[in-house]
Structure formats: C-alpha cells, structure tokens
Write an enzyme that holds these catalytic residues in place. Sequence first.
Site, PDB file in Angstrom:
ATOM      1  N   SER A 193      -4.943  -3.531 -30.442  1.00 48.75           N
ATOM      2  CA  SER A 193      -5.017  -2.973 -29.089  1.00 48.75           C
ATOM      3  C   SER A 193      -5.473  -1.524 -29.199  1.00 48.75           C
ATOM      4  O   SER A 193      -6.484  -1.248 -29.840  1.00 48.75           O
ATOM      5  CB  SER A 193      -3.659  -3.097 -28.393  1.00 48.75           C
ATOM      6  OG  SER A 193      -3.742  -2.661 -27.050  1.00 48.75           O
TER       7      SER A 193
ATOM      8  N   HIS B  74      -7.104  -6.212 -27.170  1.00 47.08           N
ATOM      9  CA  HIS B  74      -6.866  -5.926 -25.756  1.00 47.08           C
ATOM     10  C   HIS B  74      -8.010  -5.077 -25.212  1.00 47.08           C
ATOM     11  O   HIS B  74      -8.336  -4.023 -25.769  1.00 47.08           O
ATOM     12  CB  HIS B  74      -5.553  -5.166 -25.571  1.00 47.08           C
ATOM     13  CG  HIS B  74      -4.346  -5.940 -25.995  1.00 47.08           C
ATOM     14  ND1 HIS B  74      -3.131  -5.338 -26.275  1.00 47.08           N
ATOM     15  CD2 HIS B  74      -4.146  -7.271 -26.187  1.00 47.08           C
ATOM     16  CE1 HIS B  74      -2.249  -6.260 -26.621  1.00 47.08           C
ATOM     17  NE2 HIS B  74      -2.840  -7.439 -26.576  1.00 47.08           N
TER      18      HIS B  74
ATOM     19  N   ASP C 268       3.213  -7.285 -28.012  1.00 46.01           N
ATOM     20  CA  ASP C 268       2.348  -8.425 -28.274  1.00 46.01           C
ATOM     21  C   ASP C 268       2.112  -8.563 -29.777  1.00 46.01           C
ATOM     22  O   ASP C 268       1.901  -7.571 -30.464  1.00 46.01           O
ATOM     23  CB  ASP C 268       1.011  -8.221 -27.542  1.00 46.01           C
ATOM     24  CG  ASP C 268       0.173  -9.485 -27.500  1.00 46.01           C
ATOM     25  OD1 ASP C 268       0.734 -10.571 -27.703  1.00 46.01           O
ATOM     26  OD2 ASP C 268      -1.039  -9.368 -27.234  1.00 46.01           O
TER      27      ASP C 268
END
Length: 346
Positions: free
Chosen positions: A155, A182, A283
């Site tokens: 991310s 992400h 996550d």
Amino acid sequence: MVKLLIVDDSVFMRTVIRDMVTKDPTIEVVGTASNGVDALEKIQNLEPDLVTLDIEMPKMNGIQVLEELKRQRKRPKILMLSTLTSEGAEMTTRAIRLGADDFMLKPKDIPHVRVIGDELVTKLKHLVTLPALPAVHRASPTTGPASHVVLIGSSAGGPPMLDTLLAAIPQDIPAGIVVTQHMPIGFTAALAERFNRIASLPVKETENGDIVENGKILLSKAGVHTIISNDMDANKTRLGKIIHSNTAPLHGVRPAVDKTFESAAKVYGKNIVSVILSGMGNDAGAGAQAIKEAGGTSLLCDEKDCLVYGMARSAIQKNAVDKVLPLAKLAPEIERLVHQMEAANV
C-alpha cells in the site's frame, strides 16, 4: 545533491512541494515553472535531474511537455502529479506511455496535501536510481498455467519497493505473480504500464478471466477485489483464474490483499510464496495466516525498508510470518523457495 525543478500552475502547490522536499538535504530545488512553456525553457537552462510535472496547466500542459521531451536526446526523470479523478487516471496512463517515469496522486483536499511529503521524497530519491532505459522483455522458457504462485501485497510506500523487487525477479521463474497494491480507481492501469517498463517479466492489469501463468505478472485492478478461483482447462489442467468481485471494501480498501491471499490459499495451498511490503492498516494479516495454514510461505520486508509497517505488523500479530528480510534479499529468497517447491512436486 539531486537537482529538482517543480512545475505546477498553482503557487500554493509550488510552495508546498518546495517546503516538503527541501526538508531532505540531498534535494536542491533549482527552479519552479507555472506552465509547460516555461518548464521546457528551464529544463534546458537549469538541467535538473528530476522534474515534478503537473498535468493541467495553461499555455502547454504536462502531456505536451512530455511529447516535446521525447524529441530530445537527454531529459530528466519525470514524476507526474495527478489529480484523483477518472480523467486524471487516463492522462496519467498516457503520460507513462509517453515516457514519464512515475506518478503521484494529489489529495483532493488541500489541507491534506502536506501528508504526502515523505512519500514524495521517497519517490524522487528512488527515481534517481532507476535505469534510464525500459527493460527488454524476452519470452520466458517456463510458460503455461502456473502450478506455483508468488503473491505480493502493498500500500502506501509500496510502488518504489515494487520497482526494485519486480526488476530483480528472474525471467525464467516457474511461477505466476499477482501483485495487489492499494490504489484509487483508474490508476492501476498506469502503474501496470510503468512496471512493465521496469520489470524483467511482462506486467498487465488484471481482467476478469485472466489465468495465472508462469513468467507473467498480474496487477490487481483498482475498484474490485482480485479473487483467484480454482478452474480446469479441457485437458484437466488446474488453472488459477482471476475473478473480479464487487463485494464491499475490506479494511476500507478494494482491492484488498486479504481477499487475494485467502482465495489463493484455497487454490494453491503449499505452493504459495507471499510477500508483504510497505502499507498502513491491517490488510494482509488474515491473508498471510490463511497461506501459512495452507502450508505456504509468508515473507515480510524489513521495517527499515518500509515507509509504513502496519500491514506487515498485522501478519506478525497473527504469527503468520516465516521470514523477515531486507528488500534487496527478497527476490533471491522468492526464487529459492519457488524452485524448492517445484523440486518437491516432481
């Protein structure tokens, strides 16, 4: 010292970018420009190493600047600054195709612009180390549906790390690779274009129905979860098939790393190597746990190489980590583990 030219039609943005980057003593702002015409003149006169380039500007926009720079023998590294819109995503993809080296997203909300400072500095310093020429892709001798898969999740702070990691993975690795990063809707197409110039293997954004294949890298499309399902071809060969899911965001994101990791664990079991890079939030923890329980191997990048360590920490908290390594050592370990799995399945 790295010389930087800032190009943006907003006085506010030029000021903020200067303030953010000059906190790093290795970056020197040699000038600013408010439009593309001024930018081209200053690129020629100041010879910067790097340029931050806005897309929408008067007189000449960022795309036109890139088109002009393509005609020149020597040019600086270019970091595009894109707005978080569908039009911004389309223009960013076009910019990457025209030779821009990287892109960064401008927050919609002006008060939050300064929060991108650390990532901006990281990206600029990383660009200096990238090769000037795109990678030349050669056909991998190991082709066909993958029996082994490498899953990578990241991310915030992840893209520069992915540059390094994907460039170092060998072309003949007998595994498919799926990357879940992400990213706002629309921008993974530009990211895939960019990785395709850097990685030693071909890279594409996922499409519904894609097959996970040896020697190919799939980048999860933003806005949908990437699910890997178990399928068979006419010859009864097992296929890992990509399914795009519109189910609700998980951990506030879509695609979620957990969705990809957990679904892959059901298909590939012990034949998985997962890697978690930089990223905030939780996550990837549950996904790493699912992979470990299925007999696969979970790797983490060392915290000192990450901008943010939330995702990695979520895996640590679930006791789902087999090894923590510096970024530079991840690719050799991935290759070793894949060949070890291949030998075990012979």
